[in-house]
Design a protein around this motif. Structure first.
Motif, PDB file in Angstrom:
ATOM      1  N   VAL A   1     -10.216   1.429   2.349  1.00 20.30           N
ATOM      2  CA  VAL A   1      -9.090   0.496   2.315  1.00 20.30           C
ATOM      3  C   VAL A   1      -9.159  -0.478   3.486  1.00 20.30           C
TER       4      VAL A   1
ATOM      5  N   ILE B   1       0.841  -1.192   0.000  1.00 21.43           N
ATOM      6  CA  ILE B   1       0.000   0.000   0.000  1.00 21.43           C
ATOM      7  C   ILE B   1       0.879   1.246   0.000  1.00 21.43           C
TER       8      ILE B   1
ATOM      9  N   VAL C   1      -3.061   4.544  -3.065  1.00 23.27           N
ATOM     10  CA  VAL C   1      -4.337   4.767  -2.378  1.00 23.27           C
ATOM     11  C   VAL C   1      -4.593   6.253  -2.135  1.00 23.27           C
TER      12      VAL C   1
ATOM     13  N   PHE D   1      -7.953  -6.180  -1.054  1.00 24.20           N
ATOM     14  CA  PHE D   1      -8.218  -4.791  -1.425  1.00 24.20           C
ATOM     15  C   PHE D   1      -9.664  -4.687  -1.895  1.00 24.20           C
TER      16      PHE D   1
ATOM     17  N   ASN E   1      -3.454  -2.631  -8.478  1.00 30.10           N
ATOM     18  CA  ASN E   1      -3.380  -1.174  -8.582  1.00 30.10           C
ATOM     19  C   ASN E   1      -3.970  -0.690  -9.905  1.00 30.10           C
TER      20      ASN E   1
END
Length: 435
Positions: A140, A126, A132, A152, A334
């Protein structure tokens, strides 16, 4: 002459040093397996698994293609199935420590897989592999257990009634009130039956029984996950007498009828044989696309709707502990949650996305049906209570058992009072192992 000789020697030394350095200047390795930089970069294969319907399979494969084009050193191997088949395939893979690198994980199995050591803590990724910046902490943290991030969050969902307004009117009802009640629902079901159609296709036992319990100030599981969250079995009797009673009266399909439904294309709502279906908000667009006609979203009946309703993390991307490519897995996650173009394909199917940037990018491209989903979740944000957290270990077994009991009640093979006793006895036995 000396100048030319010195120039030649300088160039020679530069190329010699470059040759000795291997591929260390070729960019970041696509594998986190610990190989030293003196080996040539090799293609990394990352396995990913999910459940869902055909529309989900189609767009997820397109997102994978997008990622592979941007990351030519990575190959994503897809494994997907229906809900039941998915978990049947995943269980032996988990036992053999051969889980896919990236796993779509549901709350009902989340705690079990995490506490069995089969999911990796994603906290180290993270802020690095997973950006994020545009996510709230609460969003989260939805994938945390005991301060470790095992999944996630891919979006939030809310349960509701997705229906065909034309069929509702066929049943003699012009519209459903925002503050409708269970009595209003039962009256609708009666009128639908009289009109020769089903009111709905039944309710997923654990999901909607838990909603009903929450409206009564109770929950399906205790906070520590060691017992059921309610003591009075009359709550069980009241809820399942209603659902099984509708099947007995012919207002909802029998288990035999539903056994013939092999996919969303065969659903009674799609076939215009039922007014609506009880399901999560992320399933609405897929249903509407297959039905290919206008459908609407109605909030849950009350009283005490805001107590019963909650925003549920739709599902998670988790990383397998047995994965040799955890960083690559995190990078794909991501891409999935942050890439705006990818999310124009996803369009909230796995839940309303958490990235504020993604949501802003989606607004101009949403269809009216997708706007309905976003609006229903926005309404729920103002009319719901706190999420109970991930299901305890053993929940998967309990849910299967409750589904079986519900089916037996719907067949008329088991009295509701007897089912309530069986459920408590078996569920408490399973949960007691968490003490």
């Amino acid at each position: 002459m000396k100048k030319w000789l010195m120039l030649f020697l300088s160039v020679f030394m530069v190329f010699s040093l470059a040759a000795c350095s291997g591929n260390s200047t070729s960019g970041e390795s696509t594998s986190d397996s610990g190989d030293s930089g003196d080996k040539k970069e090799e293609e990394v294969t990352v396995r990913i698994a999910w459940w869902g319907s055909e529309p989900r399979h189609d767009y997820t494969l397109k997102v994978i293609e997008m990622y592979e084009k941007e990351n030519p050193g990575v190959k994503i191997q897809a494994e997907y199935a229906s809900w039941d088949d998915y978990w049947k395939k995943l269980a032996p893979q988990a036992s053999a420590q051969k889980l896919p690198d990236i796993i779509q994980m549901d709350l009902s199995y989340f705690s079990q897989y995490a506490e069995n050591g089969q999911l990796a803590d994603m906290t180290p990724y993270i802020g690095d592999q997973i950006d994020v910046t545009n996510f709230t902490d609460n969003y989260v943290n939805g994938g945390k257990i005991d301060d470790k991030l095992y999944g996630f969050n891919l979006g939030v969902n809310v349960v509701g009634f997705h229906y065909d307004e034309a069929l509702l009117k066929k049943a003699g009802i012009d519209s459903l009130k925002e503050d409708w009640t269970w009595d209003d629902y039962k009256e609708m079901a009666k009128k639908a039956k009289d009109a020769g159609i089903f009111a709905d296709t039944g309710m997923k036992a654990d999901v909607f029984f838990n909603y009903y319990l929450r409206t009564q100030g109770k929950t399906l599981y205790s906070k520590d996950g060691t017992t059921l969250g309610y003591e009075d079995d009359q709550l069980f009797v009241d809820f399942f007498e209603m659902t099984s009673g509708l099947v007995k009266d012919g207002a909802a399909p029998t288990p035999d009828y539903l056994a013939q439904v092999k996919g969303i294309e065969d659903d009674p709502v799609v076939k215009e044989k039922a007014v609506g279906i009880w399901q999560w908000s992320n399933q609405f667009v897929g249903l509407q696309q297959v039905a290919n006609r206008p459908l609407k979203i109605q909030n849950m009946p009350g009283p005490n709707t805001s107590d019963g309703l909650y925003l549920k993390p739709s599902m998670f991307w988790s990383v397998a502990n047995n994965s040799e490519h955890k960083e690559e897995a995190a990078k794909f996650i991501n891409f999935f949650v942050n890439n705006e173009e990818a999310n124009k394909l996803i369009l909230g199917d796995r839940g309303i996305p958490g990235s504020s940037a993604v949501k802003d990018a989606l607004k101009p491209v949403l269809t009216p049906e997708q706007v309905q989903v976003f609006d229903s979740v926005e309404w729920a944000e103002e009319n719901s209570s706190a999420f109970d957290g991930p299901d305890p270990i053993g929940a998967g077994e309990i849910i299967e058992m409750l589904d079986s009991l519900s089916e037996q009640m719907n067949y008329g093979q088991l009295k509701v009072e007897d089912a309530a006793k069986q459920f408590r006895q078996q569920a408490e036995s399973i949960l007691s192992q968490n003490k």
